[in-house]
Design a protein around this motif. Structure first.
Motif, short mmCIF file in Angstrom:
data_model
loop_
_atom_site.label_atom_id
_atom_site.label_comp_id
_atom_site.label_asym_id
_atom_site.label_seq_id
_atom_site.Cartn_x
_atom_site.Cartn_y
_atom_site.Cartn_z
N TRP A 72 0.80 -1.21 0.00
CA TRP A 72 0.00 0.00 0.00
C TRP A 72 0.84 1.27 0.00
N ILE A 73 2.15 1.16 -0.04
CA ILE A 73 3.03 2.33 -0.02
C ILE A 73 3.35 2.73 -1.46
N TRP A 74 3.10 4.00 -1.77
CA TRP A 74 3.38 4.54 -3.09
C TRP A 74 4.65 5.37 -3.04
N PRO A 75 5.35 5.48 -4.17
CA PRO A 75 6.54 6.35 -4.17
C PRO A 75 6.14 7.81 -3.96
N THR A 76 7.00 8.54 -3.31
CA THR A 76 6.74 9.96 -3.10
C THR A 76 7.14 10.73 -4.34
N PRO A 77 6.47 11.83 -4.62
CA PRO A 77 6.86 12.65 -5.78
C PRO A 77 8.24 13.24 -5.58
N ASP A 78 8.94 13.47 -6.67
CA ASP A 78 10.30 14.03 -6.61
C ASP A 78 10.35 15.38 -5.90
N ILE A 79 9.30 16.20 -6.07
CA ILE A 79 9.33 17.54 -5.48
C ILE A 79 9.27 17.51 -3.96
N ALA A 80 8.87 16.38 -3.39
CA ALA A 80 8.75 16.30 -1.94
C ALA A 80 10.04 15.79 -1.30
N CYS A 81 11.09 15.65 -2.07
CA CYS A 81 12.33 15.08 -1.56
C CYS A 81 12.94 15.92 -0.45
N ASP A 82 13.15 17.17 -0.73
CA ASP A 82 13.85 18.03 0.22
C ASP A 82 13.04 19.31 0.44
N PRO A 83 12.58 19.53 1.66
CA PRO A 83 11.80 20.74 1.94
C PRO A 83 12.55 22.03 1.57
N ALA A 84 13.86 22.03 1.73
CA ALA A 84 14.64 23.23 1.38
C ALA A 84 14.54 23.53 -0.11
N ASP A 85 14.57 22.49 -0.95
CA ASP A 85 14.43 22.69 -2.39
C ASP A 85 13.07 23.26 -2.74
N ILE A 86 12.04 22.82 -2.03
CA ILE A 86 10.68 23.33 -2.28
C ILE A 86 10.62 24.82 -1.94
N VAL A 87 11.19 25.22 -0.82
CA VAL A 87 11.18 26.62 -0.40
C VAL A 87 11.97 27.47 -1.39
N ILE A 88 13.12 27.00 -1.80
CA ILE A 88 13.95 27.74 -2.75
C ILE A 88 13.22 27.89 -4.08
N SER A 89 12.57 26.85 -4.52
CA SER A 89 11.82 26.90 -5.77
C SER A 89 10.69 27.91 -5.70
N LYS A 90 9.93 27.91 -4.60
CA LYS A 90 8.83 28.87 -4.44
C LYS A 90 9.35 30.29 -4.40
N GLU A 91 10.45 30.51 -3.70
CA GLU A 91 11.02 31.86 -3.61
C GLU A 91 11.53 32.32 -4.96
N SER A 92 12.09 31.41 -5.72
CA SER A 92 12.59 31.74 -7.05
C SER A 92 11.45 32.15 -7.97
N ILE A 93 10.32 31.46 -7.87
CA ILE A 93 9.15 31.81 -8.67
C ILE A 93 8.63 33.19 -8.27
N ARG A 94 8.59 33.47 -6.96
CA ARG A 94 8.12 34.78 -6.51
C ARG A 94 9.02 35.91 -7.04
N LEU A 95 10.32 35.71 -6.96
CA LEU A 95 11.24 36.74 -7.42
C LEU A 95 11.14 36.94 -8.93
N SER A 96 10.95 35.86 -9.67
CA SER A 96 10.78 35.98 -11.12
C SER A 96 9.51 36.76 -11.45
N PHE A 97 8.44 36.48 -10.72
CA PHE A 97 7.18 37.19 -10.96
C PHE A 97 7.35 38.68 -10.67
N LEU A 98 8.01 39.01 -9.57
CA LEU A 98 8.23 40.42 -9.24
C LEU A 98 9.10 41.11 -10.30
N ALA A 99 10.11 40.42 -10.78
CA ALA A 99 10.96 41.00 -11.83
C ALA A 99 10.15 41.24 -13.10
N MET A 100 9.26 40.31 -13.41
CA MET A 100 8.43 40.47 -14.60
C MET A 100 7.45 41.64 -14.43
N LEU A 101 6.90 41.79 -13.22
CA LEU A 101 5.97 42.90 -12.98
C LEU A 101 6.65 44.24 -13.19
#
Length: 93
Positions: A6-35
């Motif tokens: 009953w155990i399924w593999p975890t998605p790749d994005i859930a590997c490292d919480p730090a990578d998730i935070v960095i990715s979200k922050e990078s998206i925010r900064l890109s959006f602000l730069a575009m604005l």
């Protein structure tokens, strides 16, 4: 039943919480730069409509514009942002 059935593999994005935070922050900064590439009125229209999910009519009323002008500003702002070619960058140490 084996315990692993009953155990399924975890998605790749859930590997490292730090990578998730960095990715979200990078998206925010890109959006602000575009604005920053947009004129103030187009920026306001885009934020009210696409970020706050206001209708074109609500956005028009808030900015003292017509609905047609709001839709035109949205088209121009999206075109400008598409031409900016700004991308999210993720650096790994």
């Amino acid at each position: 039943m084996p315990r692993t059935s009953w155990i399924w593999p975890t998605p790749d994005i859930a590997c490292d919480p730090a990578d998730i935070v960095i990715s979200k922050e990078s998206i925010r900064l890109s959006f602000l730069a575009m604005l920053q590439t947009l004129p103030p009125r187009q920026r306001a229209v885009l934020i009210l409509h696409d970020v706050f999910r206001w209708s074109a009519k609500q956005t028009a009323e808030a900015l003292d514009m017509t609905t047609v002008a709001v839709n035109s500003a949205l088209q121009r702002s999206r075109a400008t942002m598409a031409l900016a070619h700004l991308r999210s960058v993720h650096f790994v140490n």
